[in-house]
Write an enzyme that holds these catalytic residues in place. Structure first.
Site, PDB file in Angstrom:
ATOM      1  CG  ASP A 104      -4.030 -10.914  -0.700  1.00 22.07           C
ATOM      2  OD1 ASP A 104      -3.218 -10.825  -1.639  1.00 22.07           O
ATOM      3  OD2 ASP A 104      -4.429  -9.921  -0.060  1.00 22.07           O
ATOM      4  CD  GLU A 120      -6.885 -11.829   3.165  1.00 19.07           C
ATOM      5  OE1 GLU A 120      -6.990 -11.951   4.412  1.00 19.07           O
ATOM      6  OE2 GLU A 120      -6.583 -10.756   2.605  1.00 19.07           O
ATOM      7  CG  ASP A 165       1.914  -0.895   3.342  1.00 16.47           C
ATOM      8  OD1 ASP A 165       1.307  -0.595   4.387  1.00 16.47           O
ATOM      9  OD2 ASP A 165       1.458  -1.664   2.474  1.00 16.47           O
ATOM     10  CG  ASP A 207      -3.029  -9.868   3.287  1.00 14.34           C
ATOM     11  OD1 ASP A 207      -2.453  -9.429   4.306  1.00 14.34           O
ATOM     12  OD2 ASP A 207      -4.103  -9.419   2.882  1.00 14.34           O
ATOM     13  CG  ASP A 230      -8.592 -10.840   7.746  1.00 13.92           C
ATOM     14  OD1 ASP A 230      -8.270 -12.011   7.492  1.00 13.92           O
ATOM     15  OD2 ASP A 230      -8.407  -9.902   6.959  1.00 13.92           O
ATOM     16  CG  HIS A 271      -1.705  -1.133   1.534  1.00 13.75           C
ATOM     17  ND1 HIS A 271      -1.178  -2.293   2.073  1.00 13.75           N
ATOM     18  CD2 HIS A 271      -3.038  -1.358   1.384  1.00 13.75           C
ATOM     19  CE1 HIS A 271      -2.153  -3.174   2.229  1.00 13.75           C
ATOM     20  NE2 HIS A 271      -3.288  -2.637   1.821  1.00 13.75           N
ATOM     21  CG  ASP A 273      -4.550 -11.193   7.589  1.00 12.14           C
ATOM     22  OD1 ASP A 273      -5.354 -11.767   6.849  1.00 12.14           O
ATOM     23  OD2 ASP A 273      -4.463  -9.954   7.664  1.00 12.14           O
TER      24      ASP A 273
END
Length: 441
Positions: A294, A266, A102, A337, A305, A99, A307
């Site tokens: 993802d 994702e 980031d 991700d 989430d 992003h 991740d």
């Protein structure tokens, strides 16, 4: 300066290796069918979790030990780039994603933000000239800053809509400059909390207007990367407009956007939507909309989430089955991700995590390839639906049957006999193939 000086380049050593800093199943040069593993899998590192994540959560402060965190501001941003490309080289990974926020801090003004981005993009561009690692996709963060409290493209405030458009415009310019394969749109704040204060029709119309503008600008500057929508049902917004693939597909079709987008799917988002990972991949695939992935997994006992790095071999196998059936991911890839757990706070844990994910998808690739080559599920499915290849079933498929003909057929039937779906048998076959691949030396 080196940030991972105690880590050597990660190499493939095979299943018998006891070295935790080696691949056991991922051999980038190994051919699976007509492609190498590296060509099939197209792995990518997520910049946000790997280099900016600090381990903080609603109940505790950041605790990650990251050598680059001794810096601040733009010096920190530059140090992260140095660390990132060292990490990419040692992991021998072909892609990364980010992003805008980031890679560079936001400034006091949009112009200052642009300036910060330009400085870091200059630096990334220089590193990419001598690196094998390319940009899989980038995107604009349209959800973290308080200005996006009511959304970005769906905000009730036209000034916010304009600000979001400016960020995406800059993001597309960066994508073109760095040769991104794709550009992602994830609408974390594109939705609503209550209909009592929401003009849903206007919000959806505006979201479509926003995406059409993005398509137009990409054409204007000559960016030919694939546009990707990333569905997610909730978190942070209660009712997100891109709930799942089916919902987002309906939106794209309604607003004449289908030809310009595919989906970035994702695994953990599928979980939150009440679907399996392979369900979302299948829905996208059969509509010609599977673009990228993802790669992560969620915790089935938790409702958010998480991740996690993907280590569920059933999930990676069934995911790769869909991807191979799709003919691959084209310009897409498998982007991790995923974040290390808060208790895994040392720098080397980043390598352990990515090795685990890469090995897991390598196993999934090999099992899925064998299942397809042997037509294990295909043969069963063809036999199960055989009634649609002859007689009245064929007429249904070919569109020559109508209710009159179907009623006449039904009236002459006796008791209808169905056949077992054999789920348990098929799961046993899946186990068999999985165990055979894992046992191979």
């Amino acid at each position: 300066m080196p940030y991972f000086d105690n880590i050597s380049t990660i190499a493939y050593e095979g299943p018998a290796s006891k070295n935790p800093l080696a691949f056991k199943f991922y051999n980038p040069e190994e051919k699976v069918g007509d492609k190498t593993m590296e060509e099939h899998l197209r792995f990518s590192v997520a910049y946000w979790h790997t280099f900016t994540g600090d381990g903080s959560d609603p109940f505790g402060a950041g605790n990650m030990i990251r050598p680059w965190n001794k810096y601040s501001g733009m010096d920190l941003a530059k140090a992260r780039v140095e660390a990132a490309f060292e990490f990419f080289e040692k992991l021998n990974i072909p892609f990364f994603c980010f992003h805008d926020v980031d890679i560079a801090p936001e400034g006091e003004t949009l112009k200052e933000t642009y300036k910060n981005l330009d400085i870091i993009v200059d630096m990334i561009e220089e590193y990419m000239k001598t690196s094998k690692t390319k940009l899989l996709w980038n995107t604009a963060n349209l959800f973290t800053h308080p200005r996006f409290v009511h959304g970005a493209a769906t905000s009730c405030n036209a000034d916010v809509f304009a600000y979001a458009a400016a960020k995406v415009k800059k993001g597309l310019e960066i994508a073109k400059r760095l040769g991104a394969e794709n550009y992602v749109f994830w609408g974390g704040r594109e939705g609503y909390e209550t209909l009592l204060n929401t003009d849903m029709k206007l919000e959806l119309d505006n979201l479509a207007r926003f995406l059409h503008m993005a398509v137009d600008y990409a054409k204007e500057i000559g960016f030919d990367g694939q546009f990707l929508i990333e569905p997610k049902p909730k978190e942070p917004t209660k009712h997100q407009y891109d709930f799942d693939v089916a919902t987002a597909l309906a939106f794209l079709q309604t607003y004449g956007l289908k030809d310009y987008f595919k989906f970035n799917i994702e695994a953990n988002h599928a979980t939150l939507a009440g679907h399996t990972f392979e369900h979302e991949l299948r829905v996208a695939r059969i509509h010609g909309m599977l673009g990228s992935v993802d790669a992560n997994q969620g915790d089935m006992l938790l409702g958010w989430d998480t991740d996690e790095f993907p280590t569920d071999l059933y999930s990676t196998t069934l995911a790769m089955y869909e991807i191979l059936k799709n003919g691959g991911l084209g310009r897409g890839g498998l982007n991790f991700d995923a974040k290390v757990r808060r208790g895994s706070f040392e720098p080397e844990d980043l390598f352990y995590a990515h090795i685990a994910g890469m090995d897991s998808f390598a196993v999934g690739l090999k099992v899925a390839h064998r299942l397809i080559e042997d037509r294990v599920f295909d043969e069963f499915i063809e036999e199960r639906y055989k009634s649609y290849t002859e007689g009245i079933g064929r007429e249904i498929v070919e569109g020559t049957a109508d209710f009159h003909k179907l009623e006449a057929h039904a009236l002459q039937l006796g008791e209808i006999q169905n056949q077992s779906g054999r789920q348990e048998r098929l799961k046993t076959l899946l186990n068999q193939y999985l165990l055979e691949v894992c046992a191979a030396r």
